[in-house]
Design an enzyme around this catalytic site. Structure first.
Site, short mmCIF file in Angstrom:
data_model
loop_
_atom_site.label_atom_id
_atom_site.label_comp_id
_atom_site.label_asym_id
_atom_site.label_seq_id
_atom_site.Cartn_x
_atom_site.Cartn_y
_atom_site.Cartn_z
N ASP A 163 0.86 -1.17 0.00
CA ASP A 163 0.00 0.00 0.00
C ASP A 163 0.90 1.23 0.00
O ASP A 163 1.38 1.67 1.05
CB ASP A 163 -0.90 -0.03 1.23
CG ASP A 163 -2.04 0.97 1.15
OD1 ASP A 163 -1.74 2.17 0.97
OD2 ASP A 163 -3.20 0.56 1.26
N LEU A 164 1.17 1.77 -1.19
CA LEU A 164 2.16 2.83 -1.37
C LEU A 164 1.48 4.18 -1.35
O LEU A 164 0.87 4.61 -2.33
CB LEU A 164 2.92 2.60 -2.68
CG LEU A 164 3.59 1.22 -2.82
CD1 LEU A 164 4.29 1.09 -4.16
CD2 LEU A 164 4.56 0.96 -1.68
N GLU A 165 1.58 4.85 -0.21
CA GLU A 165 0.94 6.14 -0.01
C GLU A 165 1.93 7.13 0.59
O GLU A 165 3.12 6.85 0.70
CB GLU A 165 -0.26 5.98 0.94
CG GLU A 165 -1.33 5.02 0.47
CD GLU A 165 -2.54 5.05 1.38
OE1 GLU A 165 -3.03 6.16 1.68
OE2 GLU A 165 -2.99 3.97 1.81
N GLU A 166 1.40 8.27 1.00
CA GLU A 166 2.24 9.27 1.65
C GLU A 166 2.77 8.74 2.98
O GLU A 166 2.09 7.99 3.66
CB GLU A 166 1.43 10.54 1.91
CG GLU A 166 0.97 11.25 0.65
CD GLU A 166 0.17 12.51 0.96
OE1 GLU A 166 -0.08 12.79 2.15
OE2 GLU A 166 -0.21 13.19 0.02
#
Length: 423
Positions: A163-166
């Site tokens: 889950d590639l987020e901020e």
């Protein structure tokens, strides 16, 4: 809302990258080579089909009043769950929510064993919004892969999610580490299902999401699925989410040169049930509309954040305060999970909505006034989920919930209510 020990050595059996990519693209998952299990050995850990891993709703197993997963399975037909989130402990060591080391974890193995004993399986998600991610803390793709491999080994996983987020996806080095690690894990764990989840925008995804795609292309890495999260970005209803999915589809075909059909097979939707962080509202009707689009176009994933929120607020707070333990929209317990179960292949009961005539609620009898309950105290209702500390009347007595519960009669065998005496 998307957030909240020695590391095992990487498995040594390395196979040709092209063969592993073909396996990953098949949409199925088989037991990874060399995987060690710290989960009870008497529980089956057979892999599910790829559509079930694509149907896994996110669940926080240690926070936000985690529901009993076998109970959810029995009520909905759901077989898979995305356990969230594994972060870095400040170094390059995996820990649940960045605080509970995976290596010494004794809580999640019991959760996984219960799901597998009921015929299901889990995936584990690395990342989420905020917190320090392994790709940020580990110095290389190989070190990131070693940390993530330790989690695969610990729980005998057949599926993972990145889950590639901020703030991680704004860090080029971190994304290089994460995508490089995913490719290593794909090679070393034959058949491992890997999904990549990133932010959704009206244009499909933004600059940093496009960089995730570009990095995967440069590495010649093809996961089972690239999913976007079309919420918290000015979205309004299912039509806006479908528009974003169509835009993202165009990005996939343009970036990788894939055919339209192949791009849809590797595209996914990750929504949010009820009220979102930015006060958008997505109802059961919205979920059904998006599911219709997903199924008619052959997308490979349909999931949402989060199972912990898949229940009615008590007292009802429709369109109100954001909660990590309820949806703030009218619903029956597990309404939204019934849509992921349908995507996975089950035939769940229909969701309880205001338009499909739910069964009449059970109320109380006896006691001083208020329709047979205690004066000034709401009567217990079998269609309402109650949090710890909720107060109701039933049978002429006042009761206080000592845990989250749904359809547990005060005074019944569950012990979910404390008797405060006659009223």
């Amino acid at each position: 809302m998307r957030r909240s020990t020695a590391m095992s050595a990487l498995a040594v059996s390395v196979v040709a990258a092209g063969a592993m990519i073909a396996l990953a693209n098949s949409g199925s998952a088989a037991t990874g080579a060399g995987v060690r299990s710290d989960v009870s050995s008497n529980v089956s850990s057979n892999a599910l089909s790829g559509n079930w891993y694509g149907a896994a709703p996110y669940d926080m197993p240690e926070d936000n009043s985690p529901p009993d997963l076998p109970t959810v399975m029995a009520a909905t037909g759901q077989k898979s769950f995305e356990l969230a989130f594994v972060l870095a402990d400040g170094g390059c060591t995996p820990a649940w929510d960045g605080t509970s080391p995976v290596s010494s974890d004794t809580t999640v193995p019991g959760v996984i064993s219960a799901v597998r004993a009921a015929g299901g399986d889990v995936s584990v998600s690395f990342g989420g919004f905020n917190g320090t991610k392994l790709g940020q803390s580990c110095g290389s793709a190989s070190a990131t892969a070693a940390a993530e491999q330790a989690v695969i080994n610990k729980y005998s996983l057949h599926a993972i999610d990145l889950d590639l987020e901020e703030p991680e996806y704004e860090n080029t080095a971190a994304i290089n580490n994460e995508i490089g690690a995913a490719q290593i894990l794909q090679q070393n764990n034959p058949g491992l299902y890997i999904s990549i989840t990133t932010a959704g925008t009206a244009a499909g995804t933004g600059f940093f999401g496009q960089n995730v795609l570009n990095t995967a292309k440069a590495d010649n890495f093809t996961p089972n699925n690239f999913s976007i999260m079309p919420f918290d970005g000015g979205f309004s209803g299912a039509s806006s989410q479908i528009s974003a999915l169509n835009a993202f589809h165009t990005l996939l075909t343009n970036t990788f040169g894939w055919s339209s059909a192949f791009a849809f097979q590797h595209e996914g939707f990750s929504g949010m049930n009820g009220r979102t962080d930015s006060a958008e509202m997505f109802t059961q009707t919205d979920f059904q509309t998006v599911l219709n689009f997903v199924q008619s176009n052959g997308l490979g994933r349909f999931t949402y954040w989060s199972l912990n929120r898949d229940r009615q607020c008590n007292p009802p707070d429709n369109n109100g305060t954001l909660s990590g333990t309820c949806s703030s929209t009218p619903q029956g317990a597990w309404d939204f999970t019934k849509f992921t179960a349908k995507f996975g292949g089950a035939t769940p009961p229909p969701p309880v909505t205001t338009t499909n005539n739910p069964p009449p609620p059970t109320t109380t009898t006896g006691g001083g006034g208020g329709g047979g309950g205690c004066s000034g105290v709401a009567a217990w209702n079998n269609q309402t989920a109650y949090g710890a500390g909720s107060v109701v009347s039933n049978g002429g007595h006042k009761w206080t919930a000592n845990q989250w519960n749904f359809n547990e009669v005060p005074g019944g065998s569950s012990g979910a209510w404390n008797d405060n005496g006659a009223c």
